[in-house]
Design an enzyme around this catalytic site. Sequence first.
Site, PDB file in Angstrom:
ATOM      1  CB  VAL A  35     124.708  47.439 -24.656  1.00  0.00           C
ATOM      2  CG1 VAL A  35     123.635  46.920 -25.620  1.00  0.00           C
ATOM      3  CG2 VAL A  35     125.175  46.328 -23.735  1.00  0.00           C
TER       4      VAL A  35
ATOM      5  N   GLY B 170     123.515  51.310 -23.066  1.00  0.00           N
ATOM      6  CA  GLY B 170     123.790  50.724 -21.756  1.00  0.00           C
ATOM      7  C   GLY B 170     125.191  50.172 -21.701  1.00  0.00           C
ATOM      8  N   GLY B 171     125.484  49.508 -20.610  1.00  0.00           N
ATOM      9  CA  GLY B 171     126.803  48.908 -20.446  1.00  0.00           C
ATOM     10  C   GLY B 171     127.075  48.572 -19.000  1.00  0.00           C
ATOM     11  N   GLY B 172     128.070  47.753 -18.806  1.00  0.00           N
ATOM     12  CA  GLY B 172     128.478  47.360 -17.463  1.00  0.00           C
ATOM     13  C   GLY B 172     129.986  47.341 -17.374  1.00  0.00           C
ATOM     14  N   GLY B 173     130.471  46.594 -16.416  1.00  0.00           N
ATOM     15  CA  GLY B 173     131.918  46.564 -16.212  1.00  0.00           C
ATOM     16  C   GLY B 173     132.658  45.808 -17.297  1.00  0.00           C
ATOM     17  CG  MET B 174     132.547  41.882 -17.806  1.00  0.00           C
ATOM     18  SD  MET B 174     131.654  40.336 -17.676  1.00  0.00           S
ATOM     19  CE  MET B 174     131.496  39.854 -19.376  1.00  0.00           C
ATOM     20  CB  ALA B 175     130.359  44.448 -22.807  1.00  0.00           C
TER      21      ALA B 175
ATOM     22  CE  LYS C  44     126.225  42.955 -23.159  1.00  0.00           C
ATOM     23  NZ  LYS C  44     125.744  42.247 -21.966  1.00  0.00           N
TER      24      LYS C  44
ATOM     25  CG  ASP D 200     125.782  38.116 -13.868  1.00  0.00           C
ATOM     26  OD1 ASP D 200     125.646  38.358 -12.652  1.00  0.00           O
ATOM     27  OD2 ASP D 200     126.216  38.950 -14.681  1.00  0.00           O
TER      28      ASP D 200
END
Length: 695
Positions: free
Chosen positions: A24, A17-22, A39, A133
């Site tokens: 995973v 997984g992952g998002g805009g910051m990191a 992460k 968040d």
Amino acid sequence: MIGHTLGGRYELLARVGGGGMALVYKARDLLLNRFVAVKVLRQQFTHDDDFIKRFRREAQAAASLSHPNIVSIYDVGQVDDTHYIVMEFVDGANLNEIIRERAPLQADEAVKIAAKICDALEHAHHNQIIHRDIKPHNILIGNNGHVKVTDFGIARAVTSSTITQTGSVIGSVHYFSPEHAKGVAAGEKSDLYSLGIVLYQMLTGRLPFLGESPISVALKHLQEPFEQPRLVNPYIPQSVENIILRAMRKNPQERYQSAKEMQRDLETCMRPDRLNEPVWTYDSDDENEQDKTKVVPAIRPDMRNTIEAPAIKASSAEERWNDDDLEQGKRRWVMPTVLGIIAVVLIGVLIWAVTLLKGVTNEDIEVPSVIGKERQEAIEILTRAGFQIVDPIKYEEVDDEEKYGKVIDQSKKDVVAKEGSPIELTVGKEKELPPMPALTGLQYDAAVSQLQAMGVNPNNILSVERHNESELGTVLDQIPQPEAKFDPTSATTKITLVVSKGEEAFPMPDLIGKLENEAKAMIERENLVLQEVFREPSYSTPKDEVFKQFPANKDEMVTPKTKVQIWVSSGFPADALEKKLEVTVSPAVEGQPSDIQILYSDATGDNIVNVSKRISSTTSFPVKLILSPDKTGLIIIMRDGVFLKSEPVYYDDRNIPASTSPDPDPGDPGDGEPPVDEHIEDYSDHDGDGGDAGQ
């Protein structure tokens, strides 16, 4: 980074997984031999020292939390420019994925999930940690049904510049509380507002506020009412809707006072006596203003004594404010309301200015093609070109291993678009394939049935037979090996099963007539097993010789380790009688040769040749017979191939003449020669006293 080991301890196995910051990764802790989640911060944040300091400080604070509904943080580290956090690995999916697949959820399921999130928030708030968040992406649901809240304290580390970055911060604007949207310090009740939105989304499958830009969504949090959940999904119990209405009040003071209070409400809302309770309203919601939203300004420290929290209760409660209290409460809100209106006007002017500026400067530019690029590289290319990335990024399973983690599709490809336009990316990911089951030791038919149940085409199952000591039809080996990932429904999937066809057979050796020791040596040499030796008397077989074998006769096919039984003669039976006789025979013409043959029958066999010889004169020959009580012996004399004489030999001495003379040779009548007497003389000791009985 898959395959790298961070800090000499955490081996990155796969991206999960992952998002805009990191990003995973699933990793293995080589020291403790367990799976963990790692992460890793994206590169664009690694040079923001202020961000890194706050990030590490908040991550370390979150590591102090210990609660069954909070993902545990094990370690924080840095290798060169790579900053990472090591946390508990949860095998399952995040709540956002579950909402996309199954929303709207059943009310009891959504309430249980929300209650567990409340429990986690209560623990964090008790330790002076605000999440800031709360959103479905940060709620993990394990395959065992456990609910885990993750990313505690991470949102606080984000600098103001990250509001323009792609990823989790922009995505989180849908879950911002009004005070968060205004930039006011977010407290415990801000987490409860976000949880109210998560509960809203679980039960309706949609977000309460949508807009064309993050700023427009933030303004809706400040100004606009949301559509009541039961208007979207009428199956939501009124008691559950009341929780959402209260949690999502724009004024923090009108929400639940703590996560514990909200948790208690969630734990009782599904009781039958509460399901159809009246619609919850706040006391200041009169007939003229029930559809209006009050804009609450930031609460400064010097205003704490002048702003009091209005009382909150359901419309069905028995106690109500009197008119004086109501007027006094309204007067307290005059100044905050005026300040809030001024804040909204200023924000509107700011939006108008930004829009005007963008209208002047935005140009149509060509959208770069990033198909085939690594996900992060594609994001950087489009971001540098001035475009925004739609969050969340879509993932699709692909068969080609080369496409894992790479962009396989994008919106607005081969066109020009306005700078700042959103671009949707689709990234390839590995198929979630089942592990190959362990089939060794099963019977072939059972193994095939198990594979067919998984969707394998039986035509794709190959069998190879091999001699083995295992039972016939047993699976000895398999390709692919157990636990290897495979696609059972793919036409290219081939499965090979090595199957035992038993041990290799060979002809059974002939043991009949062999001495006992010889037979035993042959059995051992042929890798057979001598199970038992039986000893029995026998007329036909000499002592210590084998006269029977079981279960296989000579040349029948047997396999190694077959158990064999043999029967060995222990000699003649006790009632056997041995008789020694002497047979005298003359040639046809004295002095001329004749071929003489003496045969006998006794308990050991019939027509046994005792003598076969050519003589020229009268000659005596010894003959030994073995007699049994139930068989009479017989001696036959042949001369020159012609029957000459036969004589029975009895078990006892009766009727046995001392000597006999053959009839005159009919071929030599009156030849003037004296006849030659052939006689049988018994010289055996019948009485066992050494005498010559019967002579």
